[in-house]
Write a protein that holds these residues in place. Structure first.
Motif, PDB file in Angstrom:
ATOM      1  N   GLY A 230       0.839  -0.756   0.209  1.00 14.52           N
ATOM      2  CA  GLY A 230      -0.599   0.498  -0.206  1.00 14.52           C
ATOM      3  C   GLY A 230       0.657   0.976   0.223  1.00 14.52           C
ATOM      4  N   LYS A 231       1.832   1.531   1.216  1.00 14.96           N
ATOM      5  CA  LYS A 231       2.469   2.417   1.350  1.00 14.96           C
ATOM      6  C   LYS A 231       3.926   3.106   0.234  1.00 14.96           C
ATOM      7  CE  LYS A 231       5.447   5.443   4.548  1.00 14.96           C
ATOM      8  NZ  LYS A 231       5.398   5.410   6.119  1.00 14.96           N
ATOM      9  N   LEU A 232       4.127   1.530   0.003  1.00  9.55           N
ATOM     10  CA  LEU A 232       6.086   1.908  -0.648  1.00  9.55           C
ATOM     11  C   LEU A 232       5.637   0.765  -1.943  1.00  9.55           C
ATOM     12  CD1 LEU A 232       8.086   0.182   2.443  1.00  9.55           C
ATOM     13  CD2 LEU A 232       7.385   2.230   1.314  1.00  9.55           C
ATOM     14  N   GLN A 233       4.655   0.533  -2.373  1.00 15.33           N
ATOM     15  CA  GLN A 233       3.514   0.184  -3.890  1.00 15.33           C
ATOM     16  C   GLN A 233       4.883  -0.879  -4.167  1.00 15.33           C
ATOM     17  OE1 GLN A 233       1.681   1.549  -5.695  1.00 15.33           O
ATOM     18  NE2 GLN A 233       0.954   2.450  -3.948  1.00 15.33           N
ATOM     19  N   TYR A 234       5.304  -1.597  -3.273  1.00 20.59           N
ATOM     20  CA  TYR A 234       5.660  -3.347  -3.646  1.00 20.59           C
ATOM     21  C   TYR A 234       4.905  -4.050  -3.592  1.00 20.59           C
ATOM     22  CZ  TYR A 234      11.359  -1.953  -1.558  1.00 20.59           C
ATOM     23  OH  TYR A 234      11.594  -1.723  -1.940  1.00 20.59           O
ATOM     24  N   THR A 235       5.206  -4.879  -5.549  1.00 23.28           N
ATOM     25  CA  THR A 235       4.758  -6.052  -5.708  1.00 23.28           C
ATOM     26  C   THR A 235       5.291  -6.689  -4.666  1.00 23.28           C
ATOM     27  OG1 THR A 235       5.852  -6.271  -7.803  1.00 23.28           O
ATOM     28  CG2 THR A 235       3.903  -4.902  -7.709  1.00 23.28           C
ATOM     29  N   LYS A 236       5.687  -8.572  -4.439  1.00 20.82           N
ATOM     30  CA  LYS A 236       6.164  -9.283  -3.409  1.00 20.82           C
ATOM     31  C   LYS A 236       7.088  -9.726  -4.706  1.00 20.82           C
ATOM     32  CE  LYS A 236       1.999 -11.475  -1.239  1.00 20.82           C
ATOM     33  NZ  LYS A 236       1.760 -12.767  -0.988  1.00 20.82           N
ATOM     34  N   GLU A 237       7.041  -9.655  -6.207  1.00 20.47           N
ATOM     35  CA  GLU A 237       7.866  -9.772  -6.879  1.00 20.47           C
ATOM     36  C   GLU A 237       9.209  -8.759  -6.509  1.00 20.47           C
ATOM     37  OE1 GLU A 237       5.184  -9.671  -8.358  1.00 20.47           O
ATOM     38  OE2 GLU A 237       5.035 -12.105  -8.612  1.00 20.47           O
ATOM     39  N   LYS A 238       9.040  -7.226  -6.338  1.00 17.79           N
ATOM     40  CA  LYS A 238      10.290  -6.567  -5.775  1.00 17.79           C
ATOM     41  C   LYS A 238      10.819  -6.690  -4.997  1.00 17.79           C
ATOM     42  CE  LYS A 238      10.453  -1.069  -5.801  1.00 17.79           C
ATOM     43  NZ  LYS A 238       9.494  -0.491  -6.033  1.00 17.79           N
ATOM     44  N   TYR A 239       9.665  -7.383  -3.977  1.00 16.69           N
ATOM     45  CA  TYR A 239       9.908  -7.792  -2.780  1.00 16.69           C
ATOM     46  C   TYR A 239      11.234  -8.633  -2.269  1.00 16.69           C
ATOM     47  CZ  TYR A 239      10.362  -7.929   2.830  1.00 16.69           C
ATOM     48  OH  TYR A 239       9.898  -7.903   3.568  1.00 16.69           O
ATOM     49  N   CYS A 240      10.235  -9.564  -3.760  1.00 19.32           N
ATOM     50  CA  CYS A 240      11.670 -10.582  -2.762  1.00 19.32           C
ATOM     51  C   CYS A 240      12.942 -10.490  -3.709  1.00 19.32           C
ATOM     52  CB  CYS A 240      10.916 -11.735  -3.572  1.00 19.32           C
ATOM     53  SG  CYS A 240       9.387 -12.652  -2.066  1.00 19.32           S
ATOM     54  N   ARG A 241      13.270  -9.325  -4.898  1.00 18.41           N
ATOM     55  CA  ARG A 241      13.936  -9.587  -5.419  1.00 18.41           C
ATOM     56  C   ARG A 241      15.877  -8.847  -4.807  1.00 18.41           C
ATOM     57  NH1 ARG A 241      13.937 -10.293 -10.784  1.00 18.41           N
ATOM     58  NH2 ARG A 241      11.653 -10.095 -11.923  1.00 18.41           N
ATOM     59  N   SER A 242      16.496  -8.975  -5.214  1.00 17.20           N
ATOM     60  CA  SER A 242      17.718  -8.696  -4.594  1.00 17.20           C
ATOM     61  C   SER A 242      17.748  -7.642  -4.162  1.00 17.20           C
ATOM     62  CB  SER A 242      18.964  -9.863  -4.777  1.00 17.20           C
ATOM     63  OG  SER A 242      19.630  -8.863  -6.304  1.00 17.20           O
ATOM     64  N   ALA A 243      17.785  -6.491  -4.990  1.00 19.46           N
ATOM     65  CA  ALA A 243      17.574  -5.194  -4.904  1.00 19.46           C
ATOM     66  C   ALA A 243      16.535  -4.679  -3.354  1.00 19.46           C
ATOM     67  CB  ALA A 243      16.513  -3.922  -5.494  1.00 19.46           C
ATOM     68  N   SER A 244      15.724  -5.286  -2.612  1.00 16.58           N
ATOM     69  CA  SER A 244      14.962  -4.852  -1.386  1.00 16.58           C
ATOM     70  C   SER A 244      16.317  -5.232  -0.455  1.00 16.58           C
ATOM     71  CB  SER A 244      13.541  -5.685  -1.497  1.00 16.58           C
ATOM     72  OG  SER A 244      13.094  -5.598   0.190  1.00 16.58           O
ATOM     73  N   PRO A 245      15.950  -4.136   0.407  1.00 22.97           N
ATOM     74  CA  PRO A 245      16.890  -3.686   1.659  1.00 22.97           C
ATOM     75  C   PRO A 245      16.177  -4.622   2.430  1.00 22.97           C
ATOM     76  CG  PRO A 245      16.062  -2.372   1.410  1.00 22.97           C
ATOM     77  CD  PRO A 245      15.943  -2.473   0.136  1.00 22.97           C
ATOM     78  N   TYR A 246      14.877  -5.299   2.450  1.00 27.22           N
ATOM     79  CA  TYR A 246      14.287  -6.410   3.750  1.00 27.22           C
ATOM     80  C   TYR A 246      14.380  -7.235   4.069  1.00 27.22           C
ATOM     81  CZ  TYR A 246      12.681  -0.545   2.889  1.00 27.22           C
ATOM     82  OH  TYR A 246      12.520   0.395   3.171  1.00 27.22           O
ATOM     83  N   ILE A 247      14.186  -8.140   2.714  1.00 26.53           N
ATOM     84  CA  ILE A 247      14.642  -9.257   3.032  1.00 26.53           C
ATOM     85  C   ILE A 247      16.298  -9.761   3.190  1.00 26.53           C
ATOM     86  CG2 ILE A 247      14.569  -9.765   0.581  1.00 26.53           C
ATOM     87  CD1 ILE A 247      12.285 -11.716   1.137  1.00 26.53           C
ATOM     88  N   PHE A 248      15.568 -10.949   3.721  1.00 26.30           N
ATOM     89  CA  PHE A 248      17.199 -11.448   4.731  1.00 26.30           C
ATOM     90  C   PHE A 248      17.910 -12.241   2.992  1.00 26.30           C
ATOM     91  CE2 PHE A 248      19.587 -15.315   6.757  1.00 26.30           C
ATOM     92  CZ  PHE A 248      20.731 -14.214   7.347  1.00 26.30           C
ATOM     93  N   LYS A 249      19.288 -11.888   3.058  1.00 26.15           N
ATOM     94  CA  LYS A 249      19.870 -12.335   2.068  1.00 26.15           C
ATOM     95  C   LYS A 249      21.133 -13.392   2.235  1.00 26.15           C
ATOM     96  CE  LYS A 249      18.937  -9.125  -0.615  1.00 26.15           C
ATOM     97  NZ  LYS A 249      18.136  -7.440   0.098  1.00 26.15           N
ATOM     98  N   SER A 250      20.837 -14.118   2.824  1.00 24.07           N
ATOM     99  CA  SER A 250      21.781 -14.883   3.802  1.00 24.07           C
ATOM    100  C   SER A 250      23.203 -15.702   2.454  1.00 24.07           C
ATOM    101  CB  SER A 250      21.839 -15.647   4.519  1.00 24.07           C
ATOM    102  OG  SER A 250      23.195 -16.893   4.782  1.00 24.07           O
ATOM    103  N   LYS A 251      22.369 -15.855   1.770  1.00 22.44           N
ATOM    104  CA  LYS A 251      23.448 -16.345   0.487  1.00 22.44           C
ATOM    105  C   LYS A 251      23.034 -16.433  -1.152  1.00 22.44           C
ATOM    106  CE  LYS A 251      22.174 -21.745   1.379  1.00 22.44           C
ATOM    107  NZ  LYS A 251      22.172 -22.867   1.031  1.00 22.44           N
ATOM    108  N   TYR A 252      23.909 -15.970  -1.765  1.00 21.21           N
ATOM    109  CA  TYR A 252      24.372 -15.100  -3.354  1.00 21.21           C
ATOM    110  C   TYR A 252      25.035 -16.096  -3.931  1.00 21.21           C
ATOM    111  CZ  TYR A 252      23.066 -10.865  -0.902  1.00 21.21           C
ATOM    112  OH  TYR A 252      22.612  -9.704  -0.222  1.00 21.21           O
ATOM    113  N   ASP A 253      23.880 -16.321  -5.678  1.00 19.43           N
ATOM    114  CA  ASP A 253      24.471 -17.051  -6.165  1.00 19.43           C
ATOM    115  C   ASP A 253      25.448 -16.430  -7.305  1.00 19.43           C
ATOM    116  OD1 ASP A 253      24.700 -19.258  -8.594  1.00 19.43           O
ATOM    117  OD2 ASP A 253      22.995 -19.950  -8.328  1.00 19.43           O
ATOM    118  N   ASP A 254      26.997 -16.223  -7.795  1.00 12.21           N
ATOM    119  CA  ASP A 254      27.225 -15.960  -8.617  1.00 12.21           C
ATOM    120  C   ASP A 254      26.973 -15.401  -9.866  1.00 12.21           C
ATOM    121  OD1 ASP A 254      28.203 -14.227  -7.068  1.00 12.21           O
ATOM    122  OD2 ASP A 254      30.081 -15.837  -7.071  1.00 12.21           O
ATOM    123  N   THR A 255      25.504 -16.926  -9.999  1.00 10.38           N
ATOM    124  CA  THR A 255      25.553 -17.387 -11.714  1.00 10.38           C
ATOM    125  C   THR A 255      24.394 -16.452 -12.564  1.00 10.38           C
ATOM    126  OG1 THR A 255      24.060 -19.398 -10.987  1.00 10.38           O
ATOM    127  CG2 THR A 255      26.647 -19.904 -11.474  1.00 10.38           C
TER     128      THR A 255
END
Length: 761
Positions: free
Chosen positions: A602-627
């Motif tokens: 509502g407030k930030l206009q995030y879709t779930k896809e946008k929220y789960c992408r690596s650009a989002s600072p709010y989701i825990f990204k412990s692993k990163y896949d360089d491929t």
């Protein structure tokens, strides 16, 4: 090592013993023990040696001194003595001065250092003032008067001329007249003049005075000692050496303290302190050291604690076997062997709770050892439960636990979100031990968090994640550039000024911006373990039940809840626990869904896809896949739900197979023998029917978790290839098979699972 009945040592002494640290040396009872047998040169030692040696080698650095910092209990002192031994072979000299000792009671101000210095001087067979060395103060008196108090130089001169050191009492009377600063000057002159004029030291490449263990001082005294007196005296000593015509000599200082104290003692004075900083990088815990200590001290224990040894060994061995479990617990305490050992002792020590002795780690040897290693999550859960309850007793959960009720307003645990944002800023390419966390400015951190929390909540979270008054607490962050204030008998950060500045946002002046940027925050390793392993664990959620007033010691892990709760209707204790935890998870699910819908969508206009992408600072990204294969990262609730499904399935397989044979069947047999009337009222008696009933019950709750997972509609668990089954569909398929055969595992390969063990830690 030899012991006798009059010198039985305690378990704490056995595990914490360190001949290099006065607080843990216990020399009267351990003088015959060969400590070197327990020291293992870690890979990081060579690297740290090179860094520290460079800082005390003439011509390498033009710095006043070096801070050697690290988390409490990580082995800084042990390393320093190893370092001293190693560089001594190359003709360097380092004098390690442990100024804080236990003999002086509860003193925590400058007088503590003064008393320590006095006792060290009195213990010397001969002070320079009794020799020809101090003639230099008389002969070159004018030079000394340039740097030190005239009355002090006059007092020292008179003491030498009139030989006031005929016995220890006259020495003591002379030293008693000196205030703290003069005592410090006198002690350092005593050491430095030896180096300058004594042939034994004259050939040394450098002379280093290492001040170890200053952390016992109160913050205001520690800051005063370091910011004014040590800096000033160090400068004067080196200028004095030049004036004495000894340009090739230089005195180096090494200041050793834990990272939290370094952060506050240099607050607002970084520009005035020309110092190097070397963080101690000892991040390895060798369970073999623990085992050796148990072997060495086992037969010498105090009889009251002798029965704790098997439990400690079992925890240690279990942690070693279970992949990275030992790193989970070790890192949770910021790599502190001392804190981990203290926690393990507390976990195993009998507790006087109500009517009986009860341990946090309360499982019989046979019961624990009969759980096969293939049920790794269950065995780890038993250990996890014990450490979680230990942290709960330390007020850890009270500070950071989310709300437990369904709220009318959109709500999520902002502490978790804050730590997630800080983690992602700190480690944009995934967590690595070899990369120390950077310091993030308060203003930069707030800009990342301001959309999801108010200024007051933001600052309250920061204050809650560091506690200077409980050194045993697992600190999750460190704050730099700001000193805590003494309030009553404790220390707290006052962010009132900073809060007002943050509220101004874009209207900040340049000076105000600079003021905010001076305050920085770094995330600690314990926060990574908390986010990745602890926060989503079944046993962590179950610990919230302590809020109903019952003692934390009364809660056992799921794999231990094998008693019968009710006879009519027939019910096991683990059933009630599973129900309770699921209800809590469902509450979290409702709250976080509402928060995401109202705030992010509502407030930030995030879709779930946008929220789960690596650009989002709010989701825990412990692993990163360089491929580039990994496009999305799962919601917190997805991580929590999949973690609970795996844990419950592990328990289901165990309790309907080995667990039934080893525990449940014996529980039923005991009831049949001791209370046949009660047993007659139990309608289900046949083993296969009981197993089937348990299987149906647990699968029913796994099915409920899958329903919650489906409601999340998490893009991260949708297949990347359109024709493949989604993760939810795979779970449902595996679930249907398990309903028919309770020996089948509900296992789904999930590339997005962040709860597995990995080599990242």
């Amino acid at each position: 090592m030899t012991t006798n009945n009059s010198s039985k040592i305690t378990l704490s002494e056995a595990l914490l013993y360190n001949p290099h640290d006065s607080r843990y040396s216990y020399r009267s009872r351990l003088r015959n023990f060969n400590f070197s047998e327990l020291i293992e040169e870690l890979k990081t030692y060579g690297h740290m040696k090179d860094l520290l040696l460079k800082s005390i080698t003439y011509g390498n650095y033009d710095r006043d001194f070096t801070f050697f910092t690290g988390y409490s209990g990580t082995g800084k002192t042990t390393f320093l003595y190893w370092f001293k031994e190693q560089i001594g072979k190359d003709n360097y000299y380092i004098d390690i001065i442990n100024l804080i000792v236990d003999e002086h009671g509860l003193i925590t101000d400058e007088s503590l250092i003064k008393d320590c210095l006095k006792e060290r001087l009195l213990a010397e067979e001969e002070m320079p003032i009794e020799t020809e060395l101090f003639k230099n103060i008389i002969i070159k008196r004018e030079i000394f008067l340039k740097y030190f108090y005239p009355d002090f130089i006059n007092e020292v001169t008179r003491a030498y001329q009139y030989r006031k050191f005929s016995d220890i009492e006259t020495k003591r009377r002379f030293l008693d007249k000196l205030g703290f600063e003069k005592m410090l000057i006198f002690y350092l002159l005593n050491s430095v003049l030896k180096f300058i004029y004594n042939p034994e030291f004259n050939s040394k490449k450098s002379y280093t005075i290492c001040f170890d263990n200053l952390d016992e001082l109160l913050i205001e005294h520690l800051a005063e000692v370091l910011q004014t007196k040590l800096i000033d005296i160090h400068l004067k000593l080196n200028q004095l050496i030049v004036d004495l015509g000894l340009e090739n000599k230089k005195i180096y200082f090494i200041i050793v303290c834990r990272e939290a104290n370094y952060a506050v003692i240099t607050a607002q004075r970084a520009d005035a302190i020309n110092a190097g900083l070397i963080p101690f990088e000892n991040t390895g815990f060798n369970p073999e050291i623990f085992r050796k200590r148990c072997e060495k001290f086992g037969y010498g224990y105090n009889t009251d604690e002798a029965d704790l040894l098997p439990d400690l060994v079992r925890i240690n061995n279990a942690s070693t076997k279970q992949d990275q479990s030992v790193n989970i617990f070790f890192t949770l305490f910021n790599y502190s062997y001392r804190r981990l050992a203290l926690a393990m002792i507390e976990i195993c020590r009998p507790q006087e709770i109500d009517y009986a002795n009860y341990r946090l780690f309360s499982i019989s040897k046979n019961e624990y050892d009969k759980i096969p290693d293939k049920y790794i999550y269950g065995k780890r859960g038993i250990l996890m439960n014990s450490f979680i309850r230990y942290l709960a007793a330390e007020n850890f959960l009270d500070r950071i636990a989310p709300r437990r009720e369904v709220t009318a307003q959109p709500h999520c645990n902002c502490t978790r979100m804050f730590l997630t944002v800080l983690f992602n800023i700190s480690y944009p390419n995934g967590f690595k031990i070899s990369a120390p966390p950077p310091k993030i400015s308060l203003h930069e951190l707030y800009k990342r968090c301001k959309d999801i929390m108010k200024v007051s909540e933001f600052l309250k979270i920061i204050k809650s994640l560091v506690d200077f008054n409980k050194s045993s607490w697992a600190h999750l962050i460190t704050i730099y550039g700001k000193q805590p204030e003494r309030i009553n008998r404790s220390y707290e950060f006052d962010f009132d000024t900073e809060g007002k500045l943050l509220l101004k946002k874009a209207a900040l002046t340049g000076a105000e911006q600079t003021q905010l940027d001076l305050i920085k925050v770094s995330i600690n390793p314990s926060a990574y373990i908390y986010l990745k392993y602890i926060y989503t664990h079944f046993e962590y959620i179950s610990a919230y039940r302590t809020s109903n007033g019952n003692s934390i010691y009364h809660y056992k892990p799921l794999f231990q809840l094998t008693k019968i709760e009710n006879y009519i209707p027939f019910e096991w204790k683990f059933q009630k626990q599973i129900e309770s935890v699921y209800d809590t998870v469902k509450t979290f699910h409702e709250n976080t869904n509402r928060f995401f819908h109202d705030v992010f969508q509502g407030k930030l206009q995030y879709t779930k896809e946008k929220y789960c992408r690596s650009a989002s600072p709010y989701i825990f990204k412990s692993k990163y896949d360089d491929t580039g294969k990994r496009k999305y990262y799962p919601f917190y609730m997805t991580r929590l739900i999949t973690s609970h499904i795996r844990y419950l399935d592990d328990f289901r397989l165990y309790i309907t197979q080995e667990g039934y044979e080893n525990i449940l069947s014996k529980e039923l047999l005991a009831i049949e023998q001791n209370n046949p009337i009660t047993y007659a009222n139990i309608r289900v008696k046949e083993p296969e029917k009981i197993k089937e009933k348990i299987n149906v019950f647990i699968i029913g709750y796994i099915e409920k978790y899958i329903v919650l997972l489906e409601k999340m509609d998490d893009p991260a668990i949708k297949s990347y290839v359109p024709k493949e089954e989604s993760l939810v569909a795979k779970f449902k398929t595996a679930l249907e098979k398990a309903k028919e055969d309770h020996s089948l595992e509900i296992k789904v390969d999930d590339d997005n699972d962040d709860n597995d063990d990995s080599d990242e830690i």
